[in-house]
Scaffold this active site. Structure first.
Site: not given
Ligand code: AG3
Length: 283
Positions: A33, A64, A88, A108, A142, A159-161, A166
């Site tokens: 990305q 978070h 992050d 990640e 993952g 904790d994804s986009t 991806p």
């Protein structure tokens, strides 16, 4: 001439969010990305993946807090926690505040996200810089990682986009099946589940997929100013524990660390949904 530089993320064809920026701290492409980290005047440093806002220094505490604390205060004894995505480091930082957690694993896919967060977002990446023996980093897909792990984790946090690029596979039934197997018999999974306002279709299929696998599936909400519509959600999927019925309010109220968003009353309130959000995930 003084230039005005504004960054805009479009949330639909006709609306979006725009922020005044002062400089670009990093801009580059990984195997997966496009990653950009920019300085904004209103929200501090901001990380973008493929042009979409992932975190800002000013409002990341909300996301978070909410991806971590509801599950960690519902499970009576969370010892081993897995985070999928979350390069992050903000999610790991919050997990580490729980003394009951003996070990957290971050899986990640994109090492560039981890590297640049350690460099440029130290307030989030403070527990993934290699100095905490309770934290292990894996740079891996993952799906590939959990396929190799069975009956191992108390909690898995996804904790994804958004489900483009991806992260597509992280919203499918087959993935939830693998998560189920990687969890212990009383395990809990949390996944960020997009905006009830803009993403009704995604939520529909995501919650259908979750219900095909987990006996307990609930949605809860949080207010996140820099995400589409500001109204964001998380899925709570669980084998035995219910987020309200099995919630120990006293334990949450007597926590020894400060949280700027989460608290023991909001824990319950977050699961109360407006009608249109309920309808998105109706069975
Ligand atoms: N992951 C969720 C980001 C989704 C935002 N979507 C958007 N801006 N269109 C955030 C990762 C934080 N650890």
């Amino acid at each position: 001439m003084i230039m005005d530089l504004w960054y805009t993320e479009k949330h639909s064809d006709n609306a979006g969010i725009t922020m005044k920026t002062t400089q670009t701290l990093f801009s580059g492409k990984s195997k997966y990305q496009q990653l950009d980290i920019v300085e904004t005047l209103e929200f501090g440093r901001m990380m973008l993946l493929d042009g979409l806002v992932m975190v800002t220094e000013r409002d990341e505490f909300i996301y978070h807090d909410m991806i971590v604390h509801p599950a960690l205060f519902t499970h009576p004894n969370p010892k081993k926690v897995l985070v999928i995505g979350g390069g992050d480091g903000g999610t790991i930082r919050e997990i580490m505040k729980h003394e009951r957690v003996e070990h957290a694993v971050l899986c990640e896919i994109d090492s560039l996200v981890i590297e640049k967060s350690i460099d440029l977002l130290p307030s989030m990446a403070c527990e993934i810089d290699g100095n905490n023996p309770r934290v292990t980093l894996h740079v891996d897909d993952g799906l590939a990682y959990i396929r190799e792990h069975q009956n191992e984790f108390d909690i898995i946090l996804v904790d994804s986009t958004d489900p483009i690029g991806p992260a597509v596979g992280l919203f499918e039934e087959n993935f939830y099946q693998l998560v189920f197997s990687a969890l212990k018999d009383d395990g809990i999974m949390i996944a960020q589940s997009e905006s009830p306002f803009y993403h009704a279709e995604i939520q529909k299929s995501m919650y259908r997929n979750l219900r095909a696998v987990f006996p307990i599936v609930e949605m809860y909400q949080a207010f996140i100013p820099t995400y589409p519509s500001g109204f964001w959600s998380f899925a709570f999927a669980s084998k035995t524990y219910h987020p309200i019925r099995d919630f120990d309010q006293n334990r949450a109220a007597s926590r020894k660390f400060h949280t700027r968003y989460y608290n023991e009353d909001l824990h319950r309130g977050a699961f109360m949904l407006p009608t249109f959000a309920r309808e998105n995930i109706a069975e």
